[in-house]
Scaffold this active site. Structure first.
Site, short mmCIF file in Angstrom:
data_model
loop_
_atom_site.label_atom_id
_atom_site.label_comp_id
_atom_site.label_asym_id
_atom_site.label_seq_id
_atom_site.Cartn_x
_atom_site.Cartn_y
_atom_site.Cartn_z
N SER A 162 -12.71 -5.53 -0.19
CA SER A 162 -11.98 -4.91 -1.29
C SER A 162 -12.05 -5.80 -2.52
O SER A 162 -12.16 -7.03 -2.42
CB SER A 162 -10.52 -4.77 -0.86
OG SER A 162 -9.70 -4.51 -1.97
N TYR A 193 -2.23 -8.56 2.81
CA TYR A 193 -3.36 -7.63 3.02
C TYR A 193 -4.64 -8.24 2.46
O TYR A 193 -5.68 -8.30 3.14
CB TYR A 193 -3.07 -6.28 2.34
CG TYR A 193 -4.32 -5.44 2.15
CD1 TYR A 193 -4.96 -4.86 3.24
CD2 TYR A 193 -4.88 -5.25 0.88
CE1 TYR A 193 -6.12 -4.11 3.07
CE2 TYR A 193 -6.03 -4.51 0.71
CZ TYR A 193 -6.65 -3.94 1.80
OH TYR A 193 -7.80 -3.21 1.64
N LYS A 245 -8.45 -9.59 4.20
CA LYS A 245 -9.83 -9.28 3.76
C LYS A 245 -10.61 -10.57 3.50
O LYS A 245 -11.76 -10.70 3.88
CB LYS A 245 -9.80 -8.43 2.48
CG LYS A 245 -9.30 -7.01 2.69
CD LYS A 245 -10.24 -6.21 3.56
CE LYS A 245 -9.71 -4.83 3.89
NZ LYS A 245 -10.35 -4.21 5.04
#
Ligand code: NAD
Ligand code: UFG
Length: 359
Positions: free
Chosen positions: A132, A156, A160
């Site tokens: 992302s 989050y 990643k």
């Protein structure tokens, strides 16, 4: 070997991006095995993919498996020899990750470790991973190029970042591995049929699904987070990309892996253009003919002013570029919304109980 002989494992394939990608993979002639625990999705999405795939539906298989359950995952790897894995499965809500960091680290990291371990054990060494733009943290300038420094502003984003690093380590340890990390910017829109699209549980966190739910009357108004950014109209600017373009980026990545790409490469998937919140609202109003009531409030903590992708590298090396603009994104988002105002589920049947099945 043509794509028809190739077997792809798609983790998280019942989800928003995974379902659109699974469809394109089928249409490209791949055999597709979806595994998903249906934590943030429903089996109906896969049924619709099968319907859209027409004659290719025979190449679609689904197993309800949680990546954290290594025994179940092992059974699938023992049964099928995968030529490559496209790894979408993961939790993705930024706010929830701040409240429940252990859940995010456990789900996203343990799930990925199990997957990588089984790939190793079974000699499957081609991987496309859903990363992302969040790994650019709050970028100091735009457009973001793939060599920007990486950081995370929430748990989050950290999952990643960690997964990218873990994959890099795995590839370094065994040069047989060939990996493409795809950093998505802001996926929106839906398949042109209006049969599949994004169906978030609860109140949406992201702009486009929120706007959609205002348009269909599920929510009263859109709160615009911040009007004093140093942008054209004071609202935040992002790089929205049509989910079909994004899905197509995965086909390009697999093509690259199957034509002998080595090592671990990273590419942005975006359009290279920024659009403000107010521009999205105006485009959605044009597409839907609905008025979106607005409430202007303060900035959302952690938001950047302006984020968009450099697409130079992906265009040059994967020969991929986004085809759709904001108007098409809003047209298809609205088409999906109009046909499915409550997503895949009827308003009174938000719960579903589905066991594993095959098509
Ligand atoms: P999604 O929630 O619609 O899809 C993810 C799927 O993974 C869901 O169907 C969910 O049920 C499944 N899943 C989650 N944990 C699992 C587990 N432990 N075992 C098996 N299945 C599991 O999300 P999406 O928007 O399609 O995103 C796909 C991927 O792309 C995610 O990794 C996400 O972080 C990443 N990504 C998404 C965006 C975005 O804005 N949508 C942006 C950048 C990156
Ligand atoms: N926004 C509003 N009101 C809302 C929701 C969003 O004004 O109700 C604004 C935001 O402030 C931002 C823009 O709309 O300016 C887009 O916000 P999103 O939440 O849709 O997208 P973000 O770019 O902030 O973040 C999303 C994901 C991140 C991911 C990033 C890039 O949530 O995890 O896209 O992929 F990293």
């Amino acid at each position: 070997m043509s794509s028809t002989d190739k077997v792809i494992l798609v983790t998280g394939g019942a989800g928003y991006i995974g379902s659109h990608t699974a469809l394109l993979l089928l249409e490209a002639g791949y055999k597709v095995y979806i595994i998903d625990n249906l934590d943030n999705s429903v089996e109906e999405a896969i049924e619709r993919v099968a319907k859209l795939a027409g004659k290719y539906r025979k190449n679609l298989f689904f197993y309800k498996v949680d990546l954290r359950n290594k025994d179940q995952l092992e059974k699938i790897f023992s049964m099928v020899r995968f030529d490559a894995v496209v790894h979408f499965a993961g939790l993705k809500a930024v706010g929830e990750s701040v409240a429940k960091p252990l859940l995010y680290h456990e789900n996203n990291l343990i799930g990925t470790l199990n997957l990588l371990d089984l790939m190793n054990e079974h000699g499957c060494t081609k991987l496309v991973f859903s990363s992302s733009a969040t790994v650019y943290g709050q970028p100091k300038s735009v457009p973001c190029t793939e060599d920007f420094p990486l950081s995370a502003t929430n748990p989050y984003g950290r999952t990643k970042l960690f997964i990218e690093e873990i994959i890099r380590d795995v590839q370094k340890a065994d040069p047989e591995w060939s990996v493409i990390l795809l950093r998505y910017f802001n996926p929106v829109g839906a398949h042109q049929s209006g049969l599949i699209g994004e169906d978030p549980r609860g109140i949406p966190n992201n702009l486009m699904p929120f706007v959609q739910q205002v348009a269909v009357g599920r929510l009263a108004e859109l709160s615009v987070f911040g009007t004093d950014y140093p942008t054209r109209d004071g609202t935040g600017v992002r790089d929205y990309i049509h989910v079909m373009d994004l899905a197509d980026g995965h086909i390009a990545a697999l093509r690259k892996l199957f034509t002998g790409a080595k090592g671990c490469s990273v590419y942005n998937l975006g359009t290279g253009r920024g659009t403000s919140v107010l521009e999205i609202v105006a485009a959605f109003e044009r597409a839907s003919g609905k008025k979106i009531p607005l409430k202007f409030i303060g900035r959302r903590a952690g938001d950047s002013s302006e984020v968009y992708a450099s697409t130079e590298k992906v265009e040059r090396e994967l020969h991929w570029r986004a085809r759709y603009g904001i108007d098409e994104m809003c047209r298809d988002q609205w088409n999906w919304a109009r046909e499915n105002p409550w997503g895949y589920r009827a308003p009174d049947s938000m719960q579903q109980s589905v066991e594993s099945s095959r098509f």
